[in-house]
Motif scaffolding. Sequence first.
Motif, short mmCIF file in Angstrom:
data_model
loop_
_atom_site.label_atom_id
_atom_site.label_comp_id
_atom_site.label_asym_id
_atom_site.label_seq_id
_atom_site.Cartn_x
_atom_site.Cartn_y
_atom_site.Cartn_z
N SER A 226 0.82 -1.21 0.00
CA SER A 226 0.00 0.00 0.00
C SER A 226 0.86 1.26 0.00
CB SER A 226 -0.92 -0.01 1.23
OG SER A 226 -1.48 1.26 1.47
N ARG A 227 1.89 1.29 0.85
CA ARG A 227 2.72 2.49 0.95
C ARG A 227 3.61 2.66 -0.28
NH1 ARG A 227 0.84 5.81 2.28
NH2 ARG A 227 2.57 7.04 3.11
N PHE A 228 4.09 1.55 -0.85
CA PHE A 228 4.89 1.65 -2.07
C PHE A 228 4.06 2.22 -3.22
CE2 PHE A 228 6.78 0.07 -6.00
CZ PHE A 228 8.14 0.31 -5.79
N LEU A 229 2.83 1.73 -3.34
CA LEU A 229 1.93 2.24 -4.37
C LEU A 229 1.56 3.70 -4.12
CD1 LEU A 229 -0.35 -0.90 -4.65
CD2 LEU A 229 0.86 0.13 -6.58
N ALA A 230 1.38 4.08 -2.84
CA ALA A 230 1.08 5.47 -2.51
C ALA A 230 2.20 6.39 -2.93
CB ALA A 230 0.82 5.61 -1.00
N ASN A 231 3.44 5.93 -2.79
CA ASN A 231 4.59 6.73 -3.22
C ASN A 231 4.55 6.99 -4.72
OD1 ASN A 231 7.33 7.92 -2.82
ND2 ASN A 231 7.93 6.19 -4.10
N ILE A 232 4.29 5.92 -5.49
CA ILE A 232 4.18 6.10 -6.95
C ILE A 232 3.02 7.03 -7.28
CG2 ILE A 232 3.85 4.95 -9.17
CD1 ILE A 232 4.93 2.39 -7.94
N ASN A 233 1.89 6.82 -6.61
CA ASN A 233 0.70 7.65 -6.85
C ASN A 233 1.01 9.12 -6.57
OD1 ASN A 233 -2.05 7.71 -7.63
ND2 ASN A 233 -2.69 7.83 -5.50
N GLY A 234 1.76 9.37 -5.50
CA GLY A 234 2.13 10.74 -5.16
C GLY A 234 3.06 11.37 -6.19
N LEU A 235 4.05 10.61 -6.61
CA LEU A 235 4.98 11.11 -7.63
C LEU A 235 4.24 11.43 -8.94
CD1 LEU A 235 7.92 8.58 -7.07
CD2 LEU A 235 7.99 11.05 -6.59
N MET A 236 3.34 10.53 -9.33
CA MET A 236 2.60 10.74 -10.57
C MET A 236 1.58 11.86 -10.42
SD MET A 236 2.10 6.84 -12.04
CE MET A 236 1.93 7.37 -13.74
N GLY A 237 0.99 11.99 -9.23
CA GLY A 237 0.05 13.08 -8.99
C GLY A 237 0.74 14.43 -9.06
N GLN A 238 1.91 14.52 -8.47
CA GLN A 238 2.69 15.75 -8.51
C GLN A 238 3.00 16.14 -9.96
OE1 GLN A 238 7.00 15.85 -7.08
NE2 GLN A 238 5.98 16.89 -5.37
N LYS A 239 3.41 15.14 -10.74
CA LYS A 239 3.72 15.39 -12.16
C LYS A 239 2.47 15.80 -12.92
CE LYS A 239 6.30 15.46 -15.83
NZ LYS A 239 7.33 16.51 -15.99
N HIS A 240 1.34 15.15 -12.63
CA HIS A 240 0.11 15.48 -13.35
C HIS A 240 -0.36 16.89 -13.02
CE1 HIS A 240 -4.22 15.11 -14.51
NE2 HIS A 240 -3.66 14.53 -15.54
N ASP A 241 -0.20 17.31 -11.78
CA ASP A 241 -0.54 18.69 -11.40
C ASP A 241 0.27 19.69 -12.23
OD1 ASP A 241 -2.39 17.85 -9.54
OD2 ASP A 241 -1.09 18.17 -7.81
N GLU A 242 1.54 19.38 -12.44
CA GLU A 242 2.39 20.25 -13.27
C GLU A 242 1.88 20.29 -14.71
OE1 GLU A 242 6.35 18.77 -13.01
OE2 GLU A 242 6.48 19.02 -10.83
N MET A 243 1.47 19.14 -15.22
CA MET A 243 0.97 19.06 -16.59
C MET A 243 -0.31 19.87 -16.76
SD MET A 243 1.75 14.99 -17.04
CE MET A 243 0.90 14.77 -18.60
N VAL A 244 -1.21 19.79 -15.77
CA VAL A 244 -2.47 20.54 -15.83
C VAL A 244 -2.18 22.05 -15.74
CG1 VAL A 244 -4.62 21.04 -14.60
CG2 VAL A 244 -3.88 18.67 -14.93
#
Length: 279
Positions: A226-244
Amino acid sequence: MSNIGWKRYPQDVVGQLFLAVENNDVINSETAELPLIQLGTSQQNIQNFYALCLQFWSDGFTREELLSLINILLAGKELTTEQHKRYKYIRARYKHLRFAQRLYSQKHDADKIFKATTVYLGHLQDGFKNADKKSINYYGRVLRLLLSRPAWNWVKRSLENLQVDNQVGFEYYVSHQIKQLTLLLDKPNLTGTQFHDMRKIVSQQVSFFDTWRSIENNPPEVYAISRFLANINGLMGQKHDEMVADKLSGTREYETPTPLDSHIRECLEQLVGKIVRVS
């Protein structure tokens, strides 16, 4: 299978899920060694996991509360810190239940009105985070329609009468999702839509392991995944916010093909390498 009368969980279990969801996109380094990941689960788990996700959504807010927050934005006002937090938590409950519908239902898709509401809650949040009045006005008005009492009652009935898939169907769906993730990883460049599709697969898996660990009080291996996936989710969310933000400012078109961040790629490759595929 009849799903009348979903199982109800005690508040400490719902509270565990709330904490898990609150941290499901927090960048962390809690997992040094990722355990092997089994794609399947039991029929009883499929039933119970959906029941908790439904309770998490239905007990977490009222229709009137969400409408009041939307009306504040439509009136041209800003949300207070506490109101912003409430909006974020309500949207998180929508997202978690939408993932549950995709994972556990026979159709592996969310109710159309529920899905649209979840998507537009995200667009509205992007709008007020980036002070985009046009987006706020458009998505706020659409959401008022989607949250009208007839639509709300339709959604409630749909959620309560959902038919869960069987064990074989669930395993096939998740295996297909991981295959899609692997195919996207093979691409040297990704459009905004492809990147977002990749993150949705990760987010669904975060929701699965968050629900599992909440019901079983954080078994070490399930917690680690769960925590490993949350880390990936956070990294990708941060990147997606930049893209938006780049899209809204006109800096870069959302669909411009771009190489995947090397750290995100490394984490995703580690994830895929630990998955035990269903035969």
